[in-house]
Write a protein that holds these residues in place. Structure first.
Motif, PDB file in Angstrom:
ATOM      1  N   VAL A 155      36.575   9.106  59.770  1.00 19.62           N
ATOM      2  CA  VAL A 155      35.251   9.670  60.034  1.00 19.62           C
ATOM      3  C   VAL A 155      35.181  10.978  59.261  1.00 19.62           C
ATOM      4  O   VAL A 155      35.876  11.939  59.585  1.00 19.62           O
ATOM      5  N   VAL A 156      34.362  10.990  58.207  1.00 15.32           N
ATOM      6  CA  VAL A 156      34.275  12.147  57.317  1.00 15.32           C
ATOM      7  C   VAL A 156      33.118  13.021  57.786  1.00 15.32           C
ATOM      8  O   VAL A 156      31.988  12.544  57.952  1.00 15.32           O
ATOM      9  N   ARG A 157      33.398  14.303  57.976  1.00 15.72           N
ATOM     10  CA  ARG A 157      32.393  15.237  58.471  1.00 15.72           C
ATOM     11  C   ARG A 157      32.223  16.417  57.527  1.00 15.72           C
ATOM     12  O   ARG A 157      33.177  16.877  56.908  1.00 15.72           O
TER      13      ARG A 157
ATOM     14  N   LEU B  83      35.622  10.066  45.106  1.00 14.23           N
ATOM     15  CA  LEU B  83      34.623   9.104  45.560  1.00 14.23           C
ATOM     16  C   LEU B  83      34.065   9.510  46.920  1.00 14.23           C
ATOM     17  O   LEU B  83      32.843   9.416  47.152  1.00 14.23           O
ATOM     18  N   VAL B  84      34.919   9.977  47.821  1.00 11.36           N
ATOM     19  CA  VAL B  84      34.461  10.402  49.144  1.00 11.36           C
ATOM     20  C   VAL B  84      33.489  11.575  49.006  1.00 11.36           C
ATOM     21  O   VAL B  84      32.448  11.627  49.677  1.00 11.36           O
ATOM     22  N   ARG B  85      33.800  12.525  48.133  1.00 10.08           N
ATOM     23  CA  ARG B  85      32.878  13.656  47.917  1.00 10.08           C
ATOM     24  C   ARG B  85      31.535  13.169  47.405  1.00 10.08           C
ATOM     25  O   ARG B  85      30.477  13.642  47.848  1.00 10.08           O
ATOM     26  N   GLU B  86      31.570  12.227  46.464  1.00 10.98           N
ATOM     27  CA  GLU B  86      30.326  11.692  45.912  1.00 10.98           C
ATOM     28  C   GLU B  86      29.507  10.989  46.983  1.00 10.98           C
ATOM     29  O   GLU B  86      28.285  11.190  47.089  1.00 10.98           O
ATOM     30  N   LEU B  87      30.159  10.178  47.794  1.00 15.14           N
ATOM     31  CA  LEU B  87      29.441   9.466  48.856  1.00 15.14           C
ATOM     32  C   LEU B  87      28.940  10.427  49.928  1.00 15.14           C
ATOM     33  O   LEU B  87      27.867  10.219  50.507  1.00 15.14           O
ATOM     34  N   ALA B  88      29.700  11.480  50.197  1.00 12.08           N
ATOM     35  CA  ALA B  88      29.287  12.453  51.208  1.00 12.08           C
ATOM     36  C   ALA B  88      28.036  13.208  50.791  1.00 12.08           C
ATOM     37  O   ALA B  88      27.265  13.680  51.642  1.00 12.08           O
ATOM     38  N   ASP B  89      27.824  13.344  49.483  1.00 15.05           N
ATOM     39  CA  ASP B  89      26.647  14.050  48.972  1.00 15.05           C
ATOM     40  C   ASP B  89      25.434  13.142  48.830  1.00 15.05           C
ATOM     41  O   ASP B  89      24.357  13.609  48.453  1.00 15.05           O
ATOM     42  N   THR B  90      25.602  11.845  49.102  1.00 13.93           N
ATOM     43  CA  THR B  90      24.488  10.897  49.008  1.00 13.93           C
ATOM     44  C   THR B  90      23.835  10.766  50.371  1.00 13.93           C
ATOM     45  O   THR B  90      24.500  10.379  51.344  1.00 13.93           O
ATOM     46  N   PRO B  91      22.540  11.069  50.510  1.00 15.12           N
ATOM     47  CA  PRO B  91      21.887  11.009  51.821  1.00 15.12           C
ATOM     48  C   PRO B  91      21.912   9.591  52.372  1.00 15.12           C
ATOM     49  O   PRO B  91      21.777   8.614  51.634  1.00 15.12           O
ATOM     50  N   THR B  92      22.107   9.480  53.676  1.00  6.42           N
ATOM     51  CA  THR B  92      22.066   8.169  54.316  1.00  6.42           C
ATOM     52  C   THR B  92      20.627   7.712  54.469  1.00  6.42           C
ATOM     53  O   THR B  92      19.714   8.528  54.589  1.00  6.42           O
TER      54      THR B  92
END
Length: 420
Positions: A308-310, A399-408
């Motif tokens: 769970v990335v926060r 990749l996690v940083r990139e996905l974390a910066d993409t709005p859900t």
């Protein structure tokens, strides 16, 4: 082609580890040995009966290492290089631990000896300048008063006034940190086939713990708080606890004794991925791997995602780490289904599935029908060099940083509770 049935019990059986779920050929065992093996195997090994009641086959699971019962030692080797296995085993251990001679075992050497040697060297390094001391509360009957006299006890037993009960703090090396190290060394010395040079090293280091109490492994299930005084113990304490967990088996059936040092690769891979990503993503992002997530609005069903990335209190990505893969090289459908449930419950449009070695990797990205949820699959291969593994982990963190910066795309309330 499986080997022919042996007429005498072999001293060693080599089994391939998961993901192949290897199985030995037929093995004829004496009744006492077979009974001890069945009783000690637990979830570590699968004992398969055959038409002959004296013959069994032994199947490997996700556990690697060795299990010994009288007359038989079963070994399961990991499907990773020894260096990478030690890197995973030392999850959370400082990188400096791998820059010296701690990891000197080759793929042809005995795995148990290597694990023991690695732990001994860390304990040796942590304590070579002396043991940490601390204050320990003592209750003792004494001829002279020391510390505080326990008046209640004195009133209850006035006839014992010559030796009253006193309570005092003693500055001693007999503290829980050193008890953990002594317990770990004793556990490793109990392994019946420990290599002579490793046993000598363990006995040499054990000499430093004269006066430290013997304690059961169950006393050391909870991590010791790290302070300024014992911070140089941290790496050795972390690995010592893992070794004690791996050697926790001590089954007794009459005169039959079983010993084991086995590690669950599924659990080890998950904890290793969590810690490696957390190290690379801090301080902007943090990884939680100890939460339960509510699946339903009525809060009746919980799940436990691995990743769970926060960012702060906001959940920005959810994922799973799977060491085991399907027999055909594809990730099992249930792994996808679990991650789809996580992403839906936590309002995420993308889920990340990190997997280990496979002969035939799954698709790097799939899109769920009628939902649009993306599942990204990324491998961390552990059969190459440690440098290659580190590069893969760096790429995964990017990749996690990139996905974390993409709005859900979803706006679903996230219901999370701390796991007990």
């Amino acid at each position: 082609m499986p080997p022919a049935t042996s007429t005498t019990p072999p001293s060693t059986i080599e089994l391939p580890a998961i993901p192949e779920h290897g199985r030995s050929g037929p093995v004829r065992l004496p009744r006492d040995t077979r009974a001890a093996l069945v009783a000690a195997a637990g979830e570590r090994l699968v004992i398969h009966a055959t038409a002959d009641p004296d013959v069994v086959t032994i199947g490997a699971t996700s556990w690697v290492g060795a299990l010994a019962v009288p007359g038989l030692v079963v070994r399961v080797m990991p499907r990773v290089s020894v260096t990478n296995f030690f890197a995973m085993l030392g999850a959370g251990v400082s990188p400096e631990a791998f820059e010296h001679e701690h990891v000197t075992w080759s793929d042809t050497d005995e795995l148990i000896d290597g694990v023991a040697y690695f732990a001994i060297r860390l304990i040796d390094s942590a304590t070579m300048r002396g043991l940490v001391h601390g204050y320990v509360a003592r209750d003792e009957r004494m001829r002279t008063i020391r510390g505080r006299l326990i008046v209640e006890e004195f009133a209850r037993r006035p006839w014992a006034a010559a030796e009253p009960q006193c309570r005092y703090d003693e500055f001693t090396a007999d503290i829980v940190e050193n008890q953990l190290f002594r317990c770990t060394l004793q556990a490793m010395l109990s392994w019946p086939q420990l290599a002579p040079q490793v046993r000598r090293e363990a006995l040499r280091v054990m000499g430093r713990f004269e006066g430290v109490s013997d304690t059961p492994a169950t006393k050391h299930t909870t991590p010791v708080a790290v302070t300024r005084l014992n911070e140089h113990y941290e790496d050795a304490m972390r690995l010592s606890r893992l070794v004690l967990q791996a050697m926790s088996l001590s089954h007794e059936a009459g005169d039959q004794q079983a010993n084991s040092l086995m590690v669950d690769m599924d659990d080890l891979f998950r904890r290793w991925i969590v810690q490696e990503l957390d190290l690379r993503l801090a301080p902007d992002l943090r990884i939680d791997g100890d939460e339960d997530v509510w699946l339903d609005e009525g809060r009746a069903v919980t799940m436990a995602p691995d990743l769970v990335v926060r960012r702060g209190s906001e959940v920005v990505l959810v994922g799973d780490a799977k060491y085991s893969v399907g027999a055909d090289g594809y990730l099992a459908s249930r792994d996808y289904l679990e991650l789809i449930a996580y992403t839906t419950a936590m309002g995420q449009s993308t889920g990340l599935l990190v997997h280990c070695n496979s002969d035939r990797s799954p698709e790097s990205e799939i899109v769920i029908r009628n939902a649009g949820t993306r599942i990204l699959c990324r491998p961390i291969r552990l059969d190459g060099s440690y440098a290659a593994v580190c590069r893969s982990l760096d790429g995964l963190a990017d990749l996690v940083r990139e996905l974390a910066d993409t709005p859900t795309e979803f706006e679903v309330p996230v219901l999370v509770r701390a796991r007990r």
